[in-house]
Design a protein around this motif. Sequence first.
Motif, PDB file in Angstrom:
ATOM      1  N   TYR A 114       7.725 -43.150  -8.818  1.00 41.42           N
ATOM      2  CA  TYR A 114       8.823 -42.254  -9.168  1.00 41.42           C
ATOM      3  C   TYR A 114       9.210 -41.431  -7.952  1.00 41.42           C
ATOM      4  CZ  TYR A 114       5.090 -38.727  -9.772  1.00 41.42           C
ATOM      5  OH  TYR A 114       4.008 -37.878  -9.582  1.00 41.42           O
ATOM      6  N   LEU A 124      16.561 -41.484 -16.335  1.00 43.82           N
ATOM      7  CA  LEU A 124      15.810 -42.619 -16.857  1.00 43.82           C
ATOM      8  C   LEU A 124      16.714 -43.850 -16.850  1.00 43.82           C
ATOM      9  CD1 LEU A 124      14.171 -40.834 -19.936  1.00 43.82           C
ATOM     10  CD2 LEU A 124      13.290 -41.014 -17.588  1.00 43.82           C
ATOM     11  N   TRP A 154      12.563 -42.261 -12.158  1.00 43.28           N
ATOM     12  CA  TRP A 154      11.453 -43.205 -12.044  1.00 43.28           C
ATOM     13  C   TRP A 154      11.935 -44.644 -12.056  1.00 43.28           C
ATOM     14  CZ3 TRP A 154       7.828 -43.504 -16.984  1.00 43.28           C
ATOM     15  CH2 TRP A 154       8.542 -43.974 -18.085  1.00 43.28           C
ATOM     16  N   ALA A 204      10.757 -47.416 -14.177  1.00 44.45           N
ATOM     17  CA  ALA A 204       9.936 -47.589 -15.372  1.00 44.45           C
ATOM     18  C   ALA A 204       8.923 -48.703 -15.141  1.00 44.45           C
ATOM     19  CB  ALA A 204      10.825 -47.920 -16.567  1.00 44.45           C
ATOM     20  N   THR A 227       6.420 -43.158 -23.383  1.00 42.30           N
ATOM     21  CA  THR A 227       6.586 -41.714 -23.549  1.00 42.30           C
ATOM     22  C   THR A 227       5.346 -40.953 -23.083  1.00 42.30           C
ATOM     23  OG1 THR A 227       5.914 -41.919 -25.875  1.00 42.30           O
ATOM     24  CG2 THR A 227       8.284 -41.896 -25.397  1.00 42.30           C
ATOM     25  N   LEU A 249       5.429 -40.841 -19.256  1.00 39.90           N
ATOM     26  CA  LEU A 249       6.435 -39.886 -18.800  1.00 39.90           C
ATOM     27  C   LEU A 249       5.944 -38.452 -18.980  1.00 39.90           C
ATOM     28  CD1 LEU A 249       9.294 -39.884 -17.596  1.00 39.90           C
ATOM     29  CD2 LEU A 249      10.187 -39.706 -19.933  1.00 39.90           C
ATOM     30  N   LEU A 282      17.250 -34.498 -19.959  1.00 42.47           N
ATOM     31  CA  LEU A 282      17.026 -35.927 -19.790  1.00 42.47           C
ATOM     32  C   LEU A 282      18.369 -36.650 -19.785  1.00 42.47           C
ATOM     33  CD1 LEU A 282      14.030 -36.620 -22.228  1.00 42.47           C
ATOM     34  CD2 LEU A 282      13.950 -36.029 -19.786  1.00 42.47           C
ATOM     35  N   GLY A 329      19.548 -40.459 -19.836  1.00 43.21           N
ATOM     36  CA  GLY A 329      19.061 -41.818 -19.969  1.00 43.21           C
ATOM     37  C   GLY A 329      20.190 -42.805 -20.131  1.00 43.21           C
ATOM     38  N   GLY A 372      17.060 -46.363 -21.074  1.00 42.80           N
ATOM     39  CA  GLY A 372      16.578 -45.028 -20.728  1.00 42.80           C
ATOM     40  C   GLY A 372      16.926 -44.004 -21.786  1.00 42.80           C
ATOM     41  N   ALA A 376      14.347 -41.687 -23.936  1.00 51.11           N
ATOM     42  CA  ALA A 376      14.546 -40.238 -24.052  1.00 51.11           C
ATOM     43  C   ALA A 376      14.441 -39.787 -25.506  1.00 51.11           C
ATOM     44  CB  ALA A 376      15.903 -39.852 -23.473  1.00 51.11           C
ATOM     45  N   TYR A 386      10.907 -39.870 -26.649  1.00 46.89           N
ATOM     46  CA  TYR A 386      10.178 -38.772 -26.013  1.00 46.89           C
ATOM     47  C   TYR A 386      10.447 -37.456 -26.737  1.00 46.89           C
ATOM     48  CZ  TYR A 386       8.389 -35.672 -22.386  1.00 46.89           C
ATOM     49  OH  TYR A 386       7.675 -34.712 -21.711  1.00 46.89           O
TER      50      TYR A 386
END
Length: 270
Positions: free
Chosen positions: A15, A30, A56, A58, A77, A80, A94, A96, A100, A104, A107
């Motif tokens: 990341y 994301l 990042w 992933a 999640t 992260l 976030l 995404g 992504g 999110a 998460y």
Amino acid sequence: MTEKIFHTKLGDIHYRIGKSSGDRLWLAFLPGLTADFHLFDKQIEYFEGRYNCFVWDAPAHGSSRPFKLEFYMDELTAYLHDIFQREGIEKPFLAGQSMGGYIAQAYIKRFPGTVRGFVSIDSAPLSRSYFSGWELALLKHAYWMYRCIPWEWLVKLGSTGTAQSEYGRGLMERTMREYTPKEYCKLADHGYRLLSLAAQAHGDWEPDCPVLLLCGEKDGAGSSKRYNRRWTKRTGFPLIWLKRAGHNSNTDVPDEVNRLIETFMKENTA
């Protein structure tokens, strides 16, 4: 941005993180399925120095390879969250794109109250009720559909089908060519299977933080436009259609996306 590594038993996650300042808000990017951190280059270029930024690759994407395809949404999640704790990233916004955005949402559900706001970029709701049974079943059988397409054709479809701009298409083509054809198809298949299982487990829960929906008017990936219409109608989350933009709208109209993200953050910093 400084590159860092988070070790797991399945592989290493790479990341990038900017030089942080305690008086600035966090903004975490994301990327979507098969994309790497370069997907958000235009956003990092704009926001770094204005906000504390994170992005990042992933697991099994970009520089986070090799990585065993034995992870699902719970692991994503958890990874992260552990990285955020390691870096002191508290109450981030976030952003995404596509997959992504699903990460999110998962998460936010798993760690309620820890996210300041969520920007969905050409993504869709993760709640189970939006999906039909046949859609979820089809998501579990993508490998051979991908493998039957000649690689050069698949690269062309992957680049022209996700972006409208020359920059966005070139970026996606370069990203795809970092994978071998078999590796790419396996990753896509795993991602769709992961999404299907995550939606089935998610229930009808919606994010408990401010949400902004962004979607390209020329987004032709799956049913993104249909899902976003239903999403805003059901929840009241504001939806902004981006002209001249496809599925990777943040690469097609980066200036507009950057402006919308920043406005959203300023409106939700209290």
